[in-house]
Design an enzyme around this catalytic site. Sequence first.
Site, short mmCIF file in Angstrom:
data_model
loop_
_atom_site.label_atom_id
_atom_site.label_comp_id
_atom_site.label_asym_id
_atom_site.label_seq_id
_atom_site.Cartn_x
_atom_site.Cartn_y
_atom_site.Cartn_z
N ASN A 154 0.59 -1.26 0.00
CA ASN A 154 0.25 -0.20 -0.02
C ASN A 154 0.90 1.37 -0.05
O ASN A 154 0.37 2.41 -0.39
CB ASN A 154 -0.98 0.03 1.31
CG ASN A 154 -0.15 -0.37 2.48
OD1 ASN A 154 0.47 -1.16 2.67
ND2 ASN A 154 -0.32 0.61 3.48
N GLN A 182 -5.39 -3.66 -1.26
CA GLN A 182 -5.11 -2.68 -2.29
C GLN A 182 -5.36 -3.26 -3.96
O GLN A 182 -5.20 -2.42 -4.73
CB GLN A 182 -3.75 -2.30 -2.23
CG GLN A 182 -3.35 -1.61 -1.02
CD GLN A 182 -4.07 0.01 -1.15
OE1 GLN A 182 -4.32 0.48 -2.05
NE2 GLN A 182 -4.31 0.38 0.37
N HIS A 204 -14.05 0.30 0.83
CA HIS A 204 -13.79 1.73 0.70
C HIS A 204 -12.60 1.96 -0.04
O HIS A 204 -12.14 3.20 -0.61
CB HIS A 204 -13.48 2.41 1.83
CG HIS A 204 -12.50 2.07 3.06
ND1 HIS A 204 -11.10 2.76 3.03
CD2 HIS A 204 -12.14 0.85 3.62
CE1 HIS A 204 -10.42 2.34 3.66
NE2 HIS A 204 -10.90 0.97 4.40
N THR A 240 -24.83 -8.35 14.11
CA THR A 240 -25.87 -8.15 13.11
C THR A 240 -25.11 -7.54 11.91
O THR A 240 -24.26 -6.87 11.92
CB THR A 240 -26.91 -7.11 13.65
OG1 THR A 240 -27.62 -7.67 14.86
CG2 THR A 240 -28.11 -6.66 12.54
N CYS A 330 12.62 6.68 8.95
CA CYS A 330 12.91 7.17 10.28
C CYS A 330 14.11 6.87 10.82
O CYS A 330 14.36 6.23 11.79
CB CYS A 330 11.60 6.49 11.23
SG CYS A 330 11.56 6.82 13.17
C1 LIG Z 1 -2.85 -3.67 2.46
C2 LIG Z 1 -3.87 -3.15 3.50
N1 LIG Z 1 -4.25 -4.11 4.35
C3 LIG Z 1 -5.12 -3.79 5.12
C4 LIG Z 1 -5.84 -2.55 5.35
C5 LIG Z 1 -6.55 -2.28 6.24
O1 LIG Z 1 -8.18 -2.16 5.74
P1 LIG Z 1 -9.19 -1.36 6.82
O2 LIG Z 1 -8.91 0.04 6.66
O3 LIG Z 1 -10.37 -1.62 5.76
O4 LIG Z 1 -9.27 -2.14 7.96
C6 LIG Z 1 -5.40 -1.49 4.43
C7 LIG Z 1 -5.78 0.00 4.44
O5 LIG Z 1 -5.00 0.85 4.32
C8 LIG Z 1 -4.18 -1.88 3.68
O6 LIG Z 1 -3.89 -1.06 2.58
#
Ligand SMILES: Cc1ncc(COP(=O)(O)O)c(C=O)c1O
Length: 382
Positions: A154, A182, A204, A240, A330
């Site tokens: 990501n 992703q 989302h 639910t 970092c």
């Molecule tokens: C590769 C990856 N895994 C898991 C997640 C977590 O998803 P959620 O925000 O729907 O819990 C993300 C969210 O950025 C993601 O990019």
Amino acid sequence: MNNSPRIYLDNAATTPLNPEVLEAMIPIMQEHFGNPSSSHAHGRKAKGIIEDARGKIAKLLGCSPAEICFTSGGTEADNLALRGSVNSLGIKRIITSPIEHHAVIHTAEDLAHAGLVELALLDVNEKGEINLNQLADLLQNPTPTLVSLMHANNEIGTMIDIQEIGELCHRHNALFHCDTVQTMGHFSFDLSKGYVDFIAAAAHKFNGPKGIGFMYLNRKNKITPEITGGAQERELRGGTENVHGIVGLAKALEISYRDIVAKKTHIQNLKNTMIQLLQEHIPGIEFNGNPFDQSLYTVLSVSLPPNEAGSMLLFNLDLAGISASGGSACSSGAVGGSHVINACKPGTNRTTIRFSFGKQNTVEDIKYTVENLAKWYAVETA
Ligand SMILES: Cc1ncc(COP(=O)(O)O)c(C=O)c1O
């Protein structure tokens, strides 16, 4: 005051809701509000709506509806897969990488701290590519193992060959979990090929609603719930169901599959344009990951030379009306470094900005963003 519309280049964080998806969800909230566990007509209607959505998703992915378990999103789906395989399937070792999402790394660490599994982290190179020889070597050890590797990173967009790795795991009797958060909705999947045991998705990330996602779990693997207190989701997840979210998820996935070729072409063009303009206008520009190879088309991680502007860059982009995301190393040990950049490029003093594109973005958005970056980076000060 600047009234021009803001430019949203943080689509890997989340995407705008597609109006068609919203339209599909409204009647569920207004009219079909029954509890799917109720046996009366309102309940049966809601239950039918969920099963219809599950069937549509399964058909798109080439799996059985019983293999889809709705969750609150990607984090929960990752948790359920990892914890479920340890708690129910006798897994004693998790092999993963240091550049996974925290939903995987922190969960695996938690299971290791509890003494339930041994944890092995694979080496990654500067581009975020996994050492597959090391994985093959580790898999010689017959300890019951789950391998968890993300389909696309990501932060830097580096991708794995999901089928090749799944087949490698299965040749050694290891289970394979792939975080596809992703890539779901951006690539087509054919899960009937059987190369994966678990995947995770969140609506989302592909223009669906927040708070809904799913875990795919291959029917061979029977796990017990992590959220207890109800028999929903075939006793895999109590609570639910988010009926309108489930409908929105199915609709968003249908639209993604319908438009996948045009979307990919459009977004890949935005990414290529940005690469080219950055190379033309910013001396010393580099890219994290491997954007010229197997790379997620929605993500471009830009590595800028050391410069006084660096520490204020996200703030300045924000002031210029551009929403993007950070992710610098970092090296000083201060809070806020990216675990991904630190693993790939330890000690780097360059600034990382992640631009991530959606179908609503235009070439004009890209040009405006590069123009702004060029104001601060036209002269290399390293
Ligand atoms: C590769 C990856 N895994 C898991 C997640 C977590 O998803 P959620 O925000 O729907 O819990 C993300 C969210 O950025 C993601 O990019």
